[in-house]
Design an enzyme around this catalytic site. Structure first.
Site, short mmCIF file in Angstrom:
data_model
loop_
_atom_site.label_atom_id
_atom_site.label_comp_id
_atom_site.label_asym_id
_atom_site.label_seq_id
_atom_site.Cartn_x
_atom_site.Cartn_y
_atom_site.Cartn_z
N ASP A 107 8.59 -32.01 5.06
CA ASP A 107 9.40 -32.44 4.87
C ASP A 107 10.15 -33.92 4.82
O ASP A 107 10.12 -34.25 5.83
CB ASP A 107 10.33 -31.62 5.99
CG ASP A 107 11.85 -30.97 5.24
OD1 ASP A 107 12.28 -31.58 5.10
OD2 ASP A 107 11.89 -29.75 6.20
N ASP A 131 14.27 -32.48 1.40
CA ASP A 131 15.71 -31.84 1.69
C ASP A 131 16.38 -32.94 0.31
O ASP A 131 16.61 -34.07 0.38
CB ASP A 131 15.84 -32.78 3.05
CG ASP A 131 16.88 -32.61 3.28
OD1 ASP A 131 16.62 -31.37 4.24
OD2 ASP A 131 17.94 -33.59 3.14
N GLU A 139 14.74 -28.33 -2.52
CA GLU A 139 16.00 -27.82 -1.54
C GLU A 139 17.07 -27.62 -2.89
O GLU A 139 17.51 -29.58 -2.68
CB GLU A 139 16.03 -28.52 -0.38
CG GLU A 139 17.14 -27.41 0.52
CD GLU A 139 18.20 -27.59 1.70
OE1 GLU A 139 18.40 -27.78 2.00
OE2 GLU A 139 18.48 -28.98 1.29
N HIS A 157 15.58 -22.95 9.23
CA HIS A 157 16.23 -23.93 10.37
C HIS A 157 17.84 -24.23 9.91
O HIS A 157 18.85 -24.44 10.96
CB HIS A 157 16.12 -25.12 11.05
CG HIS A 157 15.67 -25.64 9.57
ND1 HIS A 157 15.24 -25.50 8.21
CD2 HIS A 157 16.97 -26.89 9.15
CE1 HIS A 157 15.42 -26.64 7.27
NE2 HIS A 157 16.37 -27.74 7.85
N ASP A 158 17.94 -23.24 8.91
CA ASP A 158 19.53 -23.97 8.26
C ASP A 158 20.26 -22.26 7.90
O ASP A 158 22.05 -22.06 8.29
CB ASP A 158 19.59 -24.22 6.77
CG ASP A 158 19.21 -25.75 7.01
OD1 ASP A 158 19.85 -26.22 8.03
OD2 ASP A 158 18.55 -26.68 5.87
#
Ligand code: NOJ
Length: 562
Positions: A98, A199, A256, A331-332
């Site tokens: 990531d 990201d 993302e 995770h968000d």
């Protein structure tokens, strides 16, 4: 159909701080991950996406990198990393890193230099501006509440941060920044990593001139996503990264990219674009948002017809032109079973139904750690038990503006990112077997009932169901490449579709709610001669094949050879 390994893969996402702690400091680490690789191999996953593990002061759990080529000390050392990569490869799996290219930590040496003086050679590595009318340079609001601008006394200027003030945005207009980032990406590729999740990549370019956004209500800050999301020059920069670096490696990339629909996504992932393999879209993540402009915290019940519309649009637009990344949790986001299923009375069947959905759409399925055992949201009583910077900033902002505590906590229980960040529940021992120390965030209190050991023992568990879904994907190409066609677009409870490839048809029937609707077989489809590949219930004996009475959250996948 342009076959690729990353289309045929299943990805498992690890949030390292909460996955497995090997040394008793209460924080997950790389040795902890290594100790669980056999578990992941056994589950059947092909690619492991590890959230950031770089050196970081951890204001945003690693999404604030202070050294791109070093490992966060809490997670281990570079030797641990090398061993992890080797062990992943030894098991025939791949590692996707990531990587945060939009911003660094404020502790990154580049920023430390940059903030020293206006004529520092690194000054323009970041985005600095003078204030306007005694305030910040413009009215943009940050993702984590407040202005995107932070005043820095040393030089009497503001720097821009789309996320927290500890995450200053890099200036991608500066050729040296771009060159250094390219070199760093290449450095990891030479180490042998198999791909990247980029990201916040949609935000690396900001609107020229950084103008104020429209502000009809004259508020202090406004959501100004169109000023820094998916602008044309992002593509120029990504193509440059691709041509100079990524092209030379057989890797998998996912960006993302919030705020776009499938047509726009093709600019990133369209065949021949030379940018990315897939992007994470967010349209289905906003179906429970009260209004387009209200952000994530104000919620309304989501609606199945809308979900079908959104997902079907992505399925059809990208077919043969690009590739989807399918997910319901990360995770968000809140836990998928709590958000889209029923974690109270139908946790097991609804988690299996949702898994069936993600694994039978066209695109690469992503499993978020704990999803495979049906982990649920948490509702901590006090804000003191929350750790996420976004949640804490939201709480602060709402308290300051006088919103009652109970109302804020209600929103936090539903939407806080900490819902998905509680430690992985490995067994029924203290702290769910995650650590021998004190976990950095409380374990979900349901760990005695929901944990990996229990799930592995029970042949009917969610875990075993995931294993079967993953095996089916490896066996039937139609699950990977078949063309999607939506059935019953206006049914309020059933989501059904077919996938067709050559002489194979897959029929997927999903009851998304707790009632017992009838699935009427659409014309042209016939269950005679179809094989039931998987279901979360025992088949009913002697049922009317033209009118299937579905049980709560029932999922069935049939295959027919023409
Ligand atoms: C998106 C990441 O998924 C999230 O966790 C992070 O806080 C922001 N980008 C900022 O890096």
């Amino acid at each position: 159909m342009n076959p690729k390994w990353w289309k045929e893969s299943v990805v498992y996402q690890i949030y390292p701080i909460s996955f497995m702690d090997s040394n008793g400091d209460g924080i997950g680490d790389l040795r902890g991950i290594i100790s669980k690789l056999d578990y992941l191999k056994d589950l059947g996953v092909d690619v492991i996406w590890v959230c950031p593990i770089y050196k970081s002061p951890n204001h945003d759990n690693g999404y604030d990198i202070s050294d791109y080529c070093d490992i966060m000390k809490e997670f281990g050392t570079m030797e641990d990393f090398d061993l992890m990569l080797k062990e992943i490869h030894l098991r025939g799996m791949k590692l996707m890193m990531d990587l945060v290219l939009n911003h660094t930590s404020h502790e990154h040496p580049w920023f430390q230099e940059s903030r020293k003086s206006k004529d520092n050679p690194k000054r323009d590595f970041y985005i600095w501006r003078k204030g306007k009318n005694g305030g910040p340079p413009n009215n943009w609001e940050s993702y984590f509440s407040g202005s995107v601008w932070e005043y820095d006394e040393a030089t009497d200027e503001y720097y821009l941060h789309l996320y927290s003030k500890y995450q200053p945005d890099l200036n991608w207009e500066h050729p040296e920044v771009v060159a250094k980032l390219h070199d760093m990406v290449e450095w990891w590729l030479k180490k042998g990593v198999d791909g990247f999740r980029f990201d916040a990549i949609a935000h690396i370019v900001k609107q020229q001139g950084l103008p104020d956004a429209d502000n009809p209500h004259q508020t202090t800050t406004v959501r100004a996503y169109e000023m820094f999301s998916n602008l044309d020059d992002v593509h120029t920069l990504l193509q440059n990264l691709y041509d100079k670096v990524l092209y030379f490696y057989d890797i998998m990339t996912v960006g993302e990219t919030s705020g776009l629909g499938p047509e726009q996504a093709l600019d990133y992932v369209g065949d021949g674009r030379r940018e990315l393999n897939m992007t994470f879209q967010f349209e289905h993540m906003f179906l429970d948002a009260a209004s387009a402009g209200s952000g994530k915290w104000d919620t309304v019940p989501w609606n199945l017809i809308e979900l079908k519309k959104v997902m079907s649009n992505w399925q059809t637009v990208l077919h043969n032109r690009g590739w989807n990344a399918n997910y319901l949790c990360n995770h968000d986001q809140p836990r998928s079973v709590s958000r889209f299923g029923d974690d109270v009375t139908c946790r097991v069947p609804s988690a299996k139904m949702l898994a069936t959905f993600i694994h039978t759409l066209e695109g690469t399925p992503y499993i978020y750690q704990g999803e495979e055992i049906g982990m649920t949201n948490v509702a901590f009583d006090s804000i003191d038990e929350y750790r996420d910077v976004e949640t804490l900033n939201y709480y602060e902002e709402k308290r300051t503006s006088g919103v009652p505590e109970a109302e804020i906590m209600r929103a936090i229980h539903k939407k806080s990112r900490d819902n998905a960040r509680t430690p992985m529940q490995w067994d029924a021992t203290e702290h769910a077997g995650f650590t021998e120390g004190t976990p950095w965030i409380k374990v979900n209190s349901n760990y005695m009932e929901i944990n990996v050991v229990q799930a592995m023992k029970d042949p009917d568990s969610i875990y075993h169901y995931y294993k079967r879904l993953i095996q089916l994907r490896k066996k039937f190409k139609v699950i990977v490449y078949g063309e999607y066609r939506l059935l019953l677009p206006l049914h309020e409870e059933i989501y059904a579709y077919t996938r067709t490839l050559d002489n194979e048809v897959l029929l997927v029937i999903l009851n998304f709610f707790g009632k017992e609707p009838i699935f009427e077989m659409p014309e042209g489809l016939d269950l005679q001669g179809m094989e039931l590949l998987i279901s979360n219930y025992e088949p009913r004996k002697g049922e009317d094949l033209a009118r299937l009475k579905l049980r709560p959250f029932e999922a069935r996948v049939y295959l027919k050879k023409l």
